[in-house]
Scaffold this active site. Structure first.
Site, mmCIF file in Angstrom:
data_model
loop_
_atom_site.group_PDB
_atom_site.id
_atom_site.type_symbol
_atom_site.label_atom_id
_atom_site.label_comp_id
_atom_site.label_asym_id
_atom_site.label_seq_id
_atom_site.Cartn_x
_atom_site.Cartn_y
_atom_site.Cartn_z
ATOM 1 N N MET A 31 0.835 -1.201 0.000
ATOM 2 C CA MET A 31 0.000 0.000 0.000
ATOM 3 C C MET A 31 0.876 1.260 0.000
ATOM 4 O O MET A 31 0.402 2.354 0.327
ATOM 5 C CB MET A 31 -0.937 0.006 1.210
ATOM 6 C CG MET A 31 -1.917 -1.178 1.177
ATOM 7 S SD MET A 31 -3.402 -0.909 2.121
ATOM 8 C CE MET A 31 -2.726 -0.672 3.754
ATOM 9 N N ALA A 33 3.987 3.962 1.111
ATOM 10 C CA ALA A 33 4.648 4.435 2.333
ATOM 11 C C ALA A 33 5.733 3.412 2.697
ATOM 12 O O ALA A 33 5.810 2.915 3.820
ATOM 13 C CB ALA A 33 3.657 4.655 3.477
ATOM 14 N N HIS A 38 9.136 -3.434 3.679
ATOM 15 C CA HIS A 38 8.853 -3.622 2.253
ATOM 16 C C HIS A 38 10.147 -3.908 1.480
ATOM 17 O O HIS A 38 10.165 -4.718 0.560
ATOM 18 C CB HIS A 38 8.201 -2.364 1.667
ATOM 19 C CG HIS A 38 6.877 -2.000 2.280
ATOM 20 N ND1 HIS A 38 6.698 -0.870 3.035
ATOM 21 C CD2 HIS A 38 5.667 -2.611 2.239
ATOM 22 C CE1 HIS A 38 5.437 -0.780 3.425
ATOM 23 N NE2 HIS A 38 4.787 -1.827 2.975
ATOM 24 N N GLN A 62 -10.482 -2.620 1.629
ATOM 25 C CA GLN A 62 -10.081 -3.309 2.860
ATOM 26 C C GLN A 62 -10.131 -2.410 4.098
ATOM 27 O O GLN A 62 -9.770 -2.839 5.180
ATOM 28 C CB GLN A 62 -8.703 -3.950 2.692
ATOM 29 C CG GLN A 62 -7.536 -2.983 2.657
ATOM 30 C CD GLN A 62 -6.258 -3.686 2.266
ATOM 31 O OE1 GLN A 62 -6.117 -4.197 1.157
ATOM 32 N NE2 GLN A 62 -5.293 -3.729 3.181
ATOM 33 N N GLN A 149 5.617 -11.712 7.136
ATOM 34 C CA GLN A 149 5.098 -12.421 8.315
ATOM 35 C C GLN A 149 4.400 -11.448 9.259
ATOM 36 O O GLN A 149 3.551 -11.834 10.058
ATOM 37 C CB GLN A 149 6.276 -13.118 9.017
ATOM 38 C CG GLN A 149 5.959 -13.769 10.346
ATOM 39 C CD GLN A 149 4.987 -14.928 10.193
ATOM 40 O OE1 GLN A 149 5.060 -15.684 9.237
ATOM 41 N NE2 GLN A 149 4.063 -15.057 11.134
ATOM 42 N N ASP A 151 2.019 -9.548 8.812
ATOM 43 C CA ASP A 151 0.567 -9.717 8.714
ATOM 44 C C ASP A 151 0.275 -11.213 8.621
ATOM 45 O O ASP A 151 -0.026 -11.750 7.548
ATOM 46 C CB ASP A 151 0.047 -8.959 7.489
ATOM 47 C CG ASP A 151 0.287 -7.460 7.628
ATOM 48 O OD1 ASP A 151 -0.525 -6.788 8.274
ATOM 49 O OD2 ASP A 151 1.327 -6.979 7.134
ATOM 50 N N GLN A 154 -3.119 -12.413 7.245
ATOM 51 C CA GLN A 154 -3.184 -12.146 5.804
ATOM 52 C C GLN A 154 -2.386 -13.212 5.042
ATOM 53 O O GLN A 154 -2.862 -13.768 4.043
ATOM 54 C CB GLN A 154 -2.612 -10.755 5.537
ATOM 55 C CG GLN A 154 -2.373 -10.430 4.090
ATOM 56 C CD GLN A 154 -1.914 -8.987 3.921
ATOM 57 O OE1 GLN A 154 -2.704 -8.074 4.052
ATOM 58 N NE2 GLN A 154 -0.648 -8.780 3.642
ATOM 59 N N SER A 186 6.173 -0.346 10.585
ATOM 60 C CA SER A 186 4.860 -0.239 9.954
ATOM 61 C C SER A 186 4.693 1.168 9.405
ATOM 62 O O SER A 186 5.202 2.140 9.990
ATOM 63 C CB SER A 186 3.769 -0.508 10.998
ATOM 64 O OG SER A 186 2.525 0.009 10.556
ATOM 65 N N SER A 187 3.966 1.280 8.305
ATOM 66 C CA SER A 187 3.680 2.608 7.737
ATOM 67 C C SER A 187 2.919 3.456 8.743
ATOM 68 O O SER A 187 2.956 4.685 8.691
ATOM 69 C CB SER A 187 2.859 2.466 6.457
ATOM 70 O OG SER A 187 3.509 1.605 5.558
HETATM 71 P P1 AMP Z 1 1.330 -2.972 3.486
HETATM 72 O O1 AMP Z 1 1.948 -1.962 2.581
HETATM 73 O O2 AMP Z 1 1.297 -2.566 4.917
HETATM 74 O O3 AMP Z 1 0.024 -3.497 2.964
HETATM 75 O O4 AMP Z 1 2.297 -4.218 3.467
HETATM 76 C C1 AMP Z 1 2.733 -4.797 2.253
HETATM 77 C C2 AMP Z 1 3.526 -6.030 2.560
HETATM 78 O O5 AMP Z 1 4.651 -5.688 3.365
HETATM 79 C C3 AMP Z 1 2.732 -7.092 3.337
HETATM 80 O O6 AMP Z 1 3.057 -8.374 2.828
HETATM 81 C C4 AMP Z 1 3.229 -6.897 4.743
HETATM 82 O O7 AMP Z 1 3.134 -8.065 5.536
HETATM 83 C C5 AMP Z 1 4.682 -6.540 4.490
HETATM 84 N N1 AMP Z 1 5.260 -5.834 5.648
HETATM 85 C C6 AMP Z 1 4.785 -4.715 6.242
HETATM 86 N N2 AMP Z 1 5.566 -4.391 7.308
HETATM 87 C C7 AMP Z 1 6.529 -5.339 7.378
HETATM 88 C C8 AMP Z 1 7.643 -5.574 8.258
HETATM 89 N N3 AMP Z 1 7.902 -4.772 9.286
HETATM 90 N N4 AMP Z 1 8.421 -6.652 8.031
HETATM 91 C C9 AMP Z 1 8.167 -7.495 6.996
HETATM 92 N N5 AMP Z 1 7.142 -7.322 6.129
HETATM 93 C C10 AMP Z 1 6.334 -6.263 6.311
#
Ligand code: AMP
Length: 288
Positions: A31, A33, A38, A62, A149, A151, A154, A186-187
């Site tokens: 998503m 950020a 990522h 979502q 991992q 999430d 998910q 986290s974003s």
């Molecule tokens: P998002 O942009 O938050 O939807 O996340 C996109 C992907 O990045 C998803 O597969 C998340 O599980 C993964 N992700 C987000 N934060 C982390 C993190 N701290 N460590 C590993 N993977 C992450």
């Protein structure tokens, strides 16, 4: 080299055309950020050896009506710079109208695994996640897709969707990337004030404390983690816990006290107006 940016489905298909014949397509849905978590996913995708495709799409489907869709951080220029640095070949960044020209009437039903934990707190969330991931898989047609991992629910649901619907995409998981103090990156961390961030550290601390008791069984893990979270509930600002659960990583069912084997300790809560989730995989009941 800068990635090719595709804003429409047609641009994406064109960008993928010749690349598809040159090797595997490894896909990282995000998503935006983008942060070090990522980046770890992109590095894993790069190690597969073909073209890396990253999608950047804040998926309205979502988010619940009272959630942070509008204020979710959008940092496209920085995201693109990270993608370039990571050797990403194609960035797919569609507008909501491109992904949803009309409200979809046919969606992916996550089944019972979608209504526990995050799905209990966020009704409809996983139907939104699985529907957009299915659409993205159909557009990108990747050989492999990489998820975090971080999430865990998910990840379990996507593995299950790919298996149950014969999607033929290899799913790879990357361990959670953390800040030096343990906070899962986290974003949404950027929303935290310094004092909120201090309280938020209790999530990772609870997971680590629980994991240390894994050889002693499920009850010990839950008790240890709960003690840390109870403490954080009285901090200023407090942690408002949504759930603490010790579950089977594939089925997401709570493990019972005689269980031995792989499990995930998952936690979620709010600090101020920011909702945070974290989890730790572990082996329960295996002697030290
Ligand atoms: P998002 O942009 O938050 O939807 O996340 C996109 C992907 O990045 C998803 O597969 C998340 O599980 C993964 N992700 C987000 N934060 C982390 C993190 N701290 N460590 C590993 N993977 C992450």
């Amino acid at each position: 080299m800068n990635p090719t940016v595709a804003r429409t489905k047609e641009e994406l298909l064109r960008a993928l055309g010749e690349r598809r014949s040159r090797g595997p397509i490894a896909f990282v849905p995000t998503m935006g950020a983008l942060h070090a978590g990522h980046r770890a996913l992109m590095d894993r995708a790069r190690s597969i050896g073909g073209t890396v495709v990253v999608s950047i799409f804040v998926n309205p489907m979502q988010f619940g009506p009272n959630e942070d869709f509008k204020r979710y951080p959008r940092t496209f220029d920085d995201d693109l710079a990270m993608c370039a640095d990571a050797g990403v070949g194609v960035v797919f960044a569609p507008a909501p109208e491109v992904m949803y020209p009309a409200r979809p009437l046919v969606t992916v039903d996550p089944g019972p695994m979608g209504s526990v934990l995050e799905g209990h707190v966020r009704p409809g969330h996983f139907a939104g996640v699985l529907t957009v991931v299915a659409k993205l898989f159909n557009l990108v047609r990747p050989d492999a897709a990489v998820f975090g991992q971080k999430d865990a629910q998910q990840l379990a649901l996507i593995r299950r969707m790919v298996a149950d619907l014969d999607m033929g995409v290899r799913i790879e998981a990357v361990p959670t990337v953390r800040e030096p103090d343990g906070l899962a990156i986290s974003s949404r961390n950027r929303y935290l004030s310094p004092t909120e961030r201090t309280t938020a550290l209790a999530l990772a601390r609870a997971l680590a404390a629980g994991a240390r008791r894994a050889p002693d069984g499920a009850a010990a893990v839950r008790k240890e983690a709960r003690t840390v979270l109870d403490d954080a509930a009285t901090a200023d600002p407090p942690l408002l816990l949504d759930y603490l659960a010790l579950v089977n990583p594939d089925t997401l069912a709570e493990v019972d006290e005689s269980y031995r084997g792989p499990a995930v300790l998952a936690v979620a809560g709010r600090v101020g107006t920011t909702r945070l989730i974290d989890n730790e995989p572990m082996e329960i009941g295996v002697p030290r």
